[in-house]
Design a protein around this motif. Structure first.
Motif, PDB file in Angstrom:
ATOM      1  N   GLU A 108      49.893  -8.899  15.748  1.00  0.00           N
ATOM      2  CA  GLU A 108      48.715  -8.045  15.724  1.00  0.00           C
ATOM      3  C   GLU A 108      47.782  -8.366  14.555  1.00  0.00           C
ATOM      4  O   GLU A 108      46.560  -8.270  14.680  1.00  0.00           O
ATOM      5  N   ALA A 109      48.352  -8.750  13.409  1.00  0.00           N
ATOM      6  CA  ALA A 109      47.538  -8.969  12.207  1.00  0.00           C
ATOM      7  C   ALA A 109      46.764 -10.282  12.252  1.00  0.00           C
ATOM      8  O   ALA A 109      45.627 -10.351  11.769  1.00  0.00           O
ATOM      9  N   ILE A 110      47.361 -11.324  12.813  1.00  0.00           N
ATOM     10  CA  ILE A 110      46.701 -12.638  12.813  1.00  0.00           C
ATOM     11  C   ILE A 110      45.375 -12.610  13.572  1.00  0.00           C
ATOM     12  O   ILE A 110      44.335 -13.047  13.033  1.00  0.00           O
ATOM     13  N   PRO A 111      45.330 -12.124  14.825  1.00  0.00           N
ATOM     14  CA  PRO A 111      44.024 -12.084  15.513  1.00  0.00           C
ATOM     15  C   PRO A 111      43.003 -11.218  14.790  1.00  0.00           C
ATOM     16  O   PRO A 111      41.804 -11.530  14.790  1.00  0.00           O
ATOM     17  N   ALA A 112      43.475 -10.140  14.165  1.00  0.00           N
ATOM     18  CA  ALA A 112      42.545  -9.256  13.452  1.00  0.00           C
ATOM     19  C   ALA A 112      41.924  -9.968  12.257  1.00  0.00           C
ATOM     20  O   ALA A 112      40.715  -9.851  12.005  1.00  0.00           O
ATOM     21  N   ALA A 113      42.742 -10.693  11.493  1.00  0.00           N
ATOM     22  CA  ALA A 113      42.216 -11.429  10.334  1.00  0.00           C
ATOM     23  C   ALA A 113      41.262 -12.530  10.768  1.00  0.00           C
ATOM     24  O   ALA A 113      40.244 -12.790  10.116  1.00  0.00           O
ATOM     25  N   LEU A 114      41.573 -13.201  11.874  1.00  0.00           N
ATOM     26  CA  LEU A 114      40.692 -14.248  12.393  1.00  0.00           C
ATOM     27  C   LEU A 114      39.357 -13.665  12.833  1.00  0.00           C
ATOM     28  O   LEU A 114      38.300 -14.251  12.587  1.00  0.00           O
ATOM     29  N   LYS A 115      39.389 -12.507  13.475  1.00  0.00           N
ATOM     30  CA  LYS A 115      38.152 -11.883  13.936  1.00  0.00           C
ATOM     31  C   LYS A 115      37.252 -11.518  12.767  1.00  0.00           C
ATOM     32  O   LYS A 115      36.033 -11.762  12.814  1.00  0.00           O
ATOM     33  N   VAL A 116      37.824 -10.944  11.715  1.00  0.00           N
ATOM     34  CA  VAL A 116      37.032 -10.590  10.535  1.00  0.00           C
ATOM     35  C   VAL A 116      36.408 -11.836   9.917  1.00  0.00           C
ATOM     36  O   VAL A 116      35.259 -11.819   9.453  1.00  0.00           O
ATOM     37  N   ALA A 117      37.184 -12.933   9.914  1.00  0.00           N
ATOM     38  CA  ALA A 117      36.693 -14.177   9.304  1.00  0.00           C
ATOM     39  C   ALA A 117      35.716 -14.927  10.191  1.00  0.00           C
ATOM     40  O   ALA A 117      35.019 -15.836   9.728  1.00  0.00           O
TER      41      ALA A 117
END
Length: 409
Positions: A311-320
C-alpha cells in the motif's frame, strides 16, 4: 502565513555496523553510544557545517525505554558534543521509525521551518527486548475479533502472509540464501565503506588472579550477520519457529514455514543523516548526496502487517509523480522472506533492484534504526551506480507500511 516549499537535501549519511543481539559485538554497548558514533561520522562528512546551525535532532526508536529511553535524541545530541541549542525528539513508528525521522526532518525543511536537521535511529535489541521490558497490551485488543491481530507476534503474521500469498518454504529459504550471498559479495567489494563508521568496543573482564580488570579493545567495521556457511541444505533443516497457521475454522493447515533462517536477525545498531535546505547547502558549502522526494505511510490489517509496503509504495510514487520503473534501487526491509516475496510479487518489483547488497535476513534489523541505515545504503548505492531514484520501504508492526523516495544529486 504561507511558506514556499523548498527542497531538502541529505548532505551526510553514516551508520554503525550492525551487531547480533544478545551474543553479538555490541551486546554491552549502549544504543545512545552507537548513535553518538553515527552522529560524529555524519558531522565529519559535512566539514563546513557549523554545528550551531543544526536546529533539531529527530531520532527513531521502536522501544524507547531503558537504555534508549529518556528522550535518547536529546541526550545523544548533547553527549555527541552538539551545542545546547540543538533540540531533540525521539519518535516511534516501530520498524519505520528511522525513515519516518528522515521524513519529519525533510518536511520541516521543505516548509521553511528549519534549514538543518539531524535525523536517524538507534536500537539495542540486546538491552531492550522487542516488546520492551514491561509489555502491557490494552485489554480491549482481546475484546473484539477485529483487533486481535494487534497482539499477534511478528512471526505469526509472517505465517499468515505466507499462507495467503502462497509463498512456499523453499522460496523463503532461497530468498534468505540470496540475502547472505549478496551481503558477502558486497563486503568483498567494499560496498559499505562509504556509509559505515568503525566502532571501537571495549570488553572488560575481572582478572581475579591479579586483582585487576582486564580490557580487550576491538574495532568493529562490518555487519556481523552474514554467514558464509549458509546453504539451502542448512536452511532446510531449521524447524519452523512459530505456530502453524490455521484456516478460518481454526484447524491447523500444516507445519509453518517461517524459521530463524528466513527471518530478519534481531540486532543492535544506529544511523544518522544530516538534512539541509538549499540555502544551508550554499551557506556552508555542503555537498548534497541526495534530495528527499516523497514519503507515504499506510495502514493494513495487523494480522498481515508484512504486506504494508504493497500500500505504501504506490502512494509514495504517486506523491513523487514517478513510476515504479523510475526506481533503480529498492531497499525493501526483509522482516521475513515470506512478506518480502509477497511484496515483490504483488507490486511487480524487479528482484535485481531489490536489496542488491543483501537485506535484514543477512545484515540484521535493529528495528528503529533500520530505516536510517537502509537510507544510507540506498543513497550511496545510487551514487556508485549512477542511478537517479532510490526507495526505502518496510512493513511495520500493528499493520502499517512506509516508503520514502530519494533522488541522487
Amino acid at each position: 502565513m504561507s511558506r514556499q516549499v523548498q527542497d531538502a537535501y541529505i548532505v551526510a549519511a553514516a551508520r554503525t555496523p550492525i551487531g547480533k543481539s544478545h551474543r553479538g559485538v555490541f551486546r554491552n554497548t549502549r544504543p545512545d553510544d552507537l548513535l553518538i558514533a553515527a552522529i560524529h561520522a555524519a558531522l565529519k562528512q559535512a566539514p563546513g557545517l557549523d554545528p550551531k546551525a543544526i536546529e533539531d535532532a529527530i531520532i527513531g526508536c521502536a522501544m524507547p525505554e531503558g537504555e534508549q529511553g529518556l528522550n535518547m535524541a536529546r541526550i545523544a545530541a548533547l553527549l555527541a558534543g552538539l551545542p545546547d541549542s540543538v533540540a531533540g525528539v525521539t519518535i516511534n513508528r516501530f520498524c519505520a521509525s528511522g525513515v519516518t525521522a528522515i521524513q519529519m526532518a525533510a518536511d520541516r525543511i521543505r516548509v521553511g521551518e528549519a534549514d538543518v536537521i539531524l535525523a536517524g535511529g538507534a536500537e539495542s535489541m540486546s538491552m531492550v527486548p522487542m516488546s520492551g521490558n514491561k509489555p502491557s497490551i490494552n485489554p480491549l485488543v482481546f475484546a473484539r475479533d477485529e483487533n486481535i491481530g494487534i497482539a499477534y507476534g511478528m512471526g505469526l503474521t509472517a505465517e499468515k502472509v505466507a499462507q495467503q500469498w502462497k509463498v512456499t518454504r523453499e522460496q523463503q529459504d532461497a530468498f534468505a540464501l540470496q540475502s547472505h550471498q549478496r551481503a558477502l559479495a558486497a563486503f568483498a567489494a567494499g560496498e559499505f565503506t562509504d556509509e559505515i563508521v568503525p566502532v571501537d568496543v571495549i570488553d572488560r573482564m575481572p582478572d581475579l588472579a591479579n586483582g585487576a580488570v582486564a580490557e580487550r579493545r576491538r574495532t568493529v567495521s562490518l555487519d556481523e550477520g552474514p554467514r558464509a556457511d549458509t546453504s539451502l541444505e542448512a536452511l532446510a533443516k531449521l524447524r519452523p519457529a512459530f505456530a502453524a497457521p490455521k484456516d478460518p475454522t481454526g484447524r491447523a493447515t500444516g507445519l509453518g514455514s517461517v524459521t530463524a533462517g528466513n527471518s530478519s536477525q534481531t540486532s543492535d545498531g544506529a544511523g544518522a543523516l544530516i538534512l539541509a535546505s538549499e540555502a544551508a547547502v550554499k551557506r556552508f558549502n555542503l555537498q548534497p548526496l541526495a534530495r528527499f522526494v516523497s514519503f507515504a505511510s499506510r495502514g493494513v490489517p495487523p494480522e498481515i502487517m508484512g504486506i504494508g509496503p504493497i500500500e505504501a509504495i504506490p502512494a509514495a510514487l504517486k506523491v513523487a509523480g514517478l513510476k515504479l520503473d523510475d526506481i533503480g534501487w529498492i531497499e525493501l526491509n526483509e522482516a521475513f522472506a515470506a512478506q518480502s516475496l509477497a511484496v515483490i510479487n504483488t507490486c511487480g518489483l524487479d528482484p535485481s533492484r531489490v536489496n542488491p547488497l543483501g537485506g535484514a535476513i543477512a545484515l540484521g534489523h535493529p528495528l528503529g534504526a533500520t530505516g536510517a541505515i537502509r537510507a544510507a545504503t540506498a543513497i550511496y548505492g545510487m551514487r556508485r551506480r549512477n542511478l537517479k531514484y532510490g526507495m526505502v520501504t518496510m512493513c511495520v508492526g500493528t499493520g502499517q507500511g512506509a516508503a520514502g523516495i530519494f533522488e541522487r544529486v
